[in-house]
Design an enzyme around this catalytic site. Structure first.
Site, short mmCIF file in Angstrom:
data_model
loop_
_atom_site.label_atom_id
_atom_site.label_comp_id
_atom_site.label_asym_id
_atom_site.label_seq_id
_atom_site.Cartn_x
_atom_site.Cartn_y
_atom_site.Cartn_z
N PHE A 6 1.14 -1.46 -0.37
CA PHE A 6 0.37 0.08 -0.15
C PHE A 6 0.65 1.62 0.07
O PHE A 6 1.77 1.16 0.60
CB PHE A 6 -1.46 -0.14 1.40
CG PHE A 6 -2.24 1.00 1.04
CD1 PHE A 6 -3.81 0.85 1.06
CD2 PHE A 6 -1.58 2.22 2.01
CE1 PHE A 6 -3.94 1.91 0.63
CE2 PHE A 6 -2.44 3.38 2.03
CZ PHE A 6 -3.31 3.39 1.02
N GLU A 81 -9.08 7.17 2.14
CA GLU A 81 -7.85 7.02 1.44
C GLU A 81 -7.51 8.68 2.39
O GLU A 81 -6.89 9.52 1.28
CB GLU A 81 -7.24 7.13 0.14
CG GLU A 81 -6.42 5.60 -0.03
CD GLU A 81 -8.18 4.60 -0.80
OE1 GLU A 81 -8.16 3.92 -0.17
OE2 GLU A 81 -9.23 5.30 -0.44
N CYS A 96 -4.07 8.79 -0.51
CA CYS A 96 -3.10 8.25 -0.43
C CYS A 96 -3.17 6.85 -1.24
O CYS A 96 -4.04 7.26 -2.10
CB CYS A 96 -2.52 7.61 1.14
SG CYS A 96 -3.89 7.00 1.50
N PHE A 250 -8.67 1.15 10.05
CA PHE A 250 -8.51 0.13 9.05
C PHE A 250 -8.88 -1.38 9.62
O PHE A 250 -7.86 -1.53 10.67
CB PHE A 250 -7.88 0.38 7.72
CG PHE A 250 -8.17 2.06 7.62
CD1 PHE A 250 -9.41 2.40 6.41
CD2 PHE A 250 -7.25 3.19 7.57
CE1 PHE A 250 -9.64 3.64 5.85
CE2 PHE A 250 -7.61 4.30 7.10
CZ PHE A 250 -9.17 4.66 6.49
N HIS A 269 -1.73 10.23 9.24
CA HIS A 269 -2.48 8.86 8.56
C HIS A 269 -1.04 8.31 8.46
O HIS A 269 0.11 8.41 8.25
CB HIS A 269 -2.13 9.15 7.15
CG HIS A 269 -3.42 10.11 6.94
ND1 HIS A 269 -5.40 9.54 6.82
CD2 HIS A 269 -3.30 11.39 6.55
CE1 HIS A 269 -5.68 10.87 6.76
NE2 HIS A 269 -5.11 12.34 6.58
N GLU A 273 2.47 -1.64 8.06
CA GLU A 273 2.96 -3.23 7.11
C GLU A 273 4.84 -2.28 7.51
O GLU A 273 5.16 -1.55 6.92
CB GLU A 273 2.99 -3.30 6.01
CG GLU A 273 0.92 -3.52 6.41
CD GLU A 273 0.42 -2.56 5.78
OE1 GLU A 273 -0.77 -2.62 5.30
OE2 GLU A 273 0.62 -0.97 6.10
#
Length: 361
Positions: A6, A81, A96, A250, A269, A273
């Site tokens: 992402f 986003e 994003c 999320f 934001h 990961e």
């Protein structure tokens, strides 16, 4: 096969309009955080846009509203986003992932024209994409973005400039495009002149910090309640303590929030990961603020995310010296300034772009 995840780095678009009176406001704007649109018919200017019109703009970008909050001054939306902020004569859209942000320009200008508003200036900024090969047109290159933008803009915005501001970090550079109806020398509102914008991009987040933005499997929480938990356990609520926070988590990971304090906004934001962790923080300040306010905010941001790499862009018409406070504050929390670049842009003023890395132990 190329690894792709992402895309955390946002594209940011700020549009300014004239032709309406932004001062006549209704005091009865709802000030609670929920999933309904708040107060759009109570203010003037762009705040009179109906939700269907906003949806059309966001549909072109390929994102949706997930939560919203409004106050006396502006309306704030958390998006699937990133974020959207609507003031009477200004709109900021930050997205994003693989969104097509610049496709919002034409519909936004069209809807504003119906309200008697004309575009007076544009500012587009972004960092380096982590996964540039995944970006759709027109975001396939900065050159394509500039050509696309220029084709969207009216000829009255004749003062235009595009620049890629370099840094010592190959993964961080700053792309800026501005266009304005004047060259920036014209006298504008003193309050607007005093405001500066700070945009922060952070990569390689501390492992313990990033882990707090993952939801527990089958936690039974809503995105709103999980978001509030993340705001609390990370310390995000203490960055600007008096701000009203609208947060969203999320699944299985990721976090967004908008903060509202008077006529000021802030936004965060997070893409946590491992391997391409990223977080952003953005806020506005004034040259009339206590000089320690910005330092306190920057230190808290760095302590929440503990990034290995950070870039900070400050944009100001009146006080390009803000960058000195940025460097001094971050040095105290273990981040060393590696590069600093500055450039002048029509109407936007001075943009100073700094990069930092964590000091080696």
């Amino acid at each position: 096969m190329a690894v792709s995840g992402f895309e955390g780095f946002e594209k940011r678009l700020e549009l300014h309009f004239f032709g309406d009176d932004p001062l006549l406001m209704d005091d009865n704007v709802n000030n609670s955080c929920n999933n309904n649109m708040l107060g759009l018919q109570l203010g003037l200017g762009l705040r009179r846009l109906d939700f269907d019109s906003l949806q059309q703009v966001l549909h072109a970008v390929q994102c949706t509203v997930v939560s919203a909050v409004g106050n006396h001054y502006f309306d704030s939306y958390v998006l699937s986003e990133s974020s959207l902020f609507v003031y009477p004569t200004k709109i900021i859209i930050k997205t994003c992932g693989t969104t097509q942000l610049l496709k919002s320009v034409r519909p936004m200008v069209h809807h504003a024209r119906r309200l008697g508003l004309s575009l007076s200036s544009v500012r587009y900024t972004r960092g380096n994409f982590i996964f540039p090969e995944s970006q759709p047109f027109p975001h396939t290159s900065f050159q394509n973005e500039v050509v696309f933008l220029e084709d969207c803009l009216p000829p009255t915005l004749r003062f235009r400039k595009a620049s890629v501001m370099p840094s010592s970090l190959s993964s961080h550079s700053w792309h800026v495009f501005t266009a304005s109806a004047d060259d920036g020398d014209a006298v504008s509102d003193d309050e607007d002149e005093a405001i500066f914008t700070v945009e922060i991009c952070m990569t390689e987040l501390g492992a313990a910090s990033a882990a707090k933005f993952f939801r527990r499997p089958n936690d039974g929480q809503t995105p709103d309640s999980a978001g509030k938990e993340m705001t609390e356990i990370t310390g995000i609520g203490n960055i600007i303590p008096r701000a009203l926070i609208c947060d969203y988590a999320f699944d299985p990971c990721g976090y967004s929030m908008n903060g509202v304090l008077g006529d000021r906004y802030s936004t965060i934001h997070v893409t946590p990961e491992d391997g391409y962790s990223y977080a952003s923080f953005e806020t506005v300040g004034s040259v009339y603020d206590d000089k320690n306010d910005l330092a306190r905010v920057l230190k808290k941001v760095a302590q929440v995310f503990r990034p290995a790499k950070m870039s900070v862009s400050t944009t100001s018409c009146a006080s390009p010296e803000v960058w000195k406070r940025v460097a001094a504050a971050l040095e105290t929390v273990g981040l060393k300034c590696r590069s600093c670049a500055a450039d002048e842009f029509p109407a936007a003023g001075t943009v100073v772009y700094q990069t930092f890395t964590a000091r080696r132990k």
